[in-house]
Design a protein around this motif. Structure first.
Motif, PDB file in Angstrom:
ATOM      1  N   SER A 152     -10.225  13.005  17.053  1.00 45.47           N
ATOM      2  CA  SER A 152     -10.288  14.252  17.823  1.00 45.47           C
ATOM      3  C   SER A 152      -9.070  14.377  18.739  1.00 45.47           C
ATOM      4  O   SER A 152      -8.543  15.477  18.929  1.00 45.47           O
ATOM      5  CB  SER A 152     -11.590  14.340  18.614  1.00 45.47           C
ATOM      6  N   ARG A 162      -9.477  17.486  26.321  1.00 42.39           N
ATOM      7  CA  ARG A 162     -10.240  18.366  25.421  1.00 42.39           C
ATOM      8  C   ARG A 162     -11.027  17.554  24.397  1.00 42.39           C
ATOM      9  O   ARG A 162     -12.176  17.883  24.069  1.00 42.39           O
ATOM     10  CB  ARG A 162      -9.301  19.337  24.712  1.00 42.39           C
ATOM     11  N   ALA A 163     -10.414  16.500  23.881  1.00 47.71           N
ATOM     12  CA  ALA A 163     -11.100  15.664  22.896  1.00 47.71           C
ATOM     13  C   ALA A 163     -12.338  15.013  23.495  1.00 47.71           C
ATOM     14  O   ALA A 163     -13.407  14.985  22.863  1.00 47.71           O
ATOM     15  CB  ALA A 163     -10.144  14.598  22.356  1.00 47.71           C
ATOM     16  N   GLU A 177      -6.424  17.471  18.502  1.00 45.99           N
ATOM     17  CA  GLU A 177      -6.147  18.286  19.681  1.00 45.99           C
ATOM     18  C   GLU A 177      -4.659  18.247  20.041  1.00 45.99           C
ATOM     19  O   GLU A 177      -4.083  19.250  20.467  1.00 45.99           O
ATOM     20  CB  GLU A 177      -7.004  17.823  20.853  1.00 45.99           C
ATOM     21  N   GLU A 178      -4.033  17.099  19.900  1.00 45.72           N
ATOM     22  CA  GLU A 178      -2.608  16.979  20.232  1.00 45.72           C
ATOM     23  C   GLU A 178      -1.744  17.845  19.319  1.00 45.72           C
ATOM     24  O   GLU A 178      -0.742  18.418  19.753  1.00 45.72           O
ATOM     25  CB  GLU A 178      -2.157  15.519  20.122  1.00 45.72           C
ATOM     26  N   GLY A 203      -2.859  20.449  17.304  1.00 44.31           N
ATOM     27  CA  GLY A 203      -3.319  21.811  17.083  1.00 44.31           C
ATOM     28  C   GLY A 203      -3.742  22.102  15.661  1.00 44.31           C
ATOM     29  O   GLY A 203      -3.881  23.273  15.276  1.00 44.31           O
ATOM     30  N   ALA A 220      -4.756  17.420  25.888  1.00 43.09           N
ATOM     31  CA  ALA A 220      -5.384  17.241  24.571  1.00 43.09           C
ATOM     32  C   ALA A 220      -6.425  16.133  24.607  1.00 43.09           C
ATOM     33  O   ALA A 220      -7.479  16.239  23.960  1.00 43.09           O
ATOM     34  CB  ALA A 220      -4.323  16.933  23.519  1.00 43.09           C
TER      35      ALA A 220
END
Length: 236
Positions: free
Chosen positions: A16, A200-201, A20-21, A23, A197
């Motif tokens: 994840s 967010r993960a 996220e990193e 995109g 990121a």
């Protein structure tokens, strides 16, 4: 679109974070390992080792049928090559990253995992096992600390080597480690923790598997699912 078969474990967080990193569009498919979802036939078709994470790339570079990948290190390598991100293309840079990726897969993850198991999951507290894995975890932290003394990240620039290692440092307190004893590692940890990121993960935890106190009966049921299997479930 990537289908990420995921649960909220260190190995799940690796993928994840990468997604996220970079995109790269993805869809989370929860696999509740405490309830035995990892033994479902559909999951075993893409992850024969009955472990998360696994992915299905529905748009592989070759434009062929979807590609499935299991094992977190293999997934990180696959996605890095797919996106051209977080893995250097030059020989020396790529080799540096892969060394530390495999170091995490073969050392930090398994040793910290056993540390956590004998601390929290084992029905019997075995002093020798606890001491063994606490000391080995500390040794590996020391290896990272020395490596990070003269560079910002494990292979110089931020890469899949850092993404693989970070989630196994997050539970340092449960593993009886003080990051203050490893100043270079501590600095690295804080830098990665602050990345949007990464935040967010980890926010997926509240959505997929919010922390709660388990009853003794629930703990025992999970222990049987997670640690009571022999050869049969993976061969169904």
């Amino acid at each position: 679109m990537i289908d990420l078969h995921y649960w909220t474990t260190p190995n799940g967080h690796k993928i994840s974070i990468f997604l996220e990193e970079t995109g790269l569009p993805y869809r989370v498919v929860p696999v509740n390992i405490g309830k035995g979802d990892q033994f479902a036939p559909d999951f075993l078709r893409i992850a024969p080792n009955n472990r998360i994470p696994a992915i299905v790339d529905n748009a592989p570079a070759e434009g062929t049928e979807p590609v499935s990948v299991f094992e977190s290190g293999a997934i990180l390598l696959y996605l890095a090559e797919k996106t051209g991100q977080l893995l250097p293309r030059d020989l020396r840079g790529r080799t540096e990253v892969l060394q530390w990726l495999f170091w995490q897969m073969g050392g930090l993850g398994p040793m910290a995992g056993q540390n956590g198991h004998f601390h929290m999951a084992a029905p019997e507290k075995i002093p020798y096992a606890i001491e063994r894995y606490v000391k080995e975890t500390a040794r590996l932290y020391g290896v990272m600390n020395k490596r990070l003394a003269d560079r910002e990240y494990l292979a110089g620039e931020y890469s899949i080597a850092d993404i693989a290692s970070y989630p196994w440092i997050v539970p340092h307190q449960l593993h009886e480690q003080r990051l203050e004893d490893f100043p270079h590692l501590h600095r690295w940890f804080q830098a990665i923790q602050a990345r949007p990121a990464v935040q967010r993960a980890y926010a997926l935890v509240q959505k997929i598997n919010p922390p709660r106190e388990l009853s003794d009966a629930e703990k025992e049921a999970q222990r049987k699912v997670l640690y009571g299997q022999g050869g049969t479930p993976a061969t169904r």
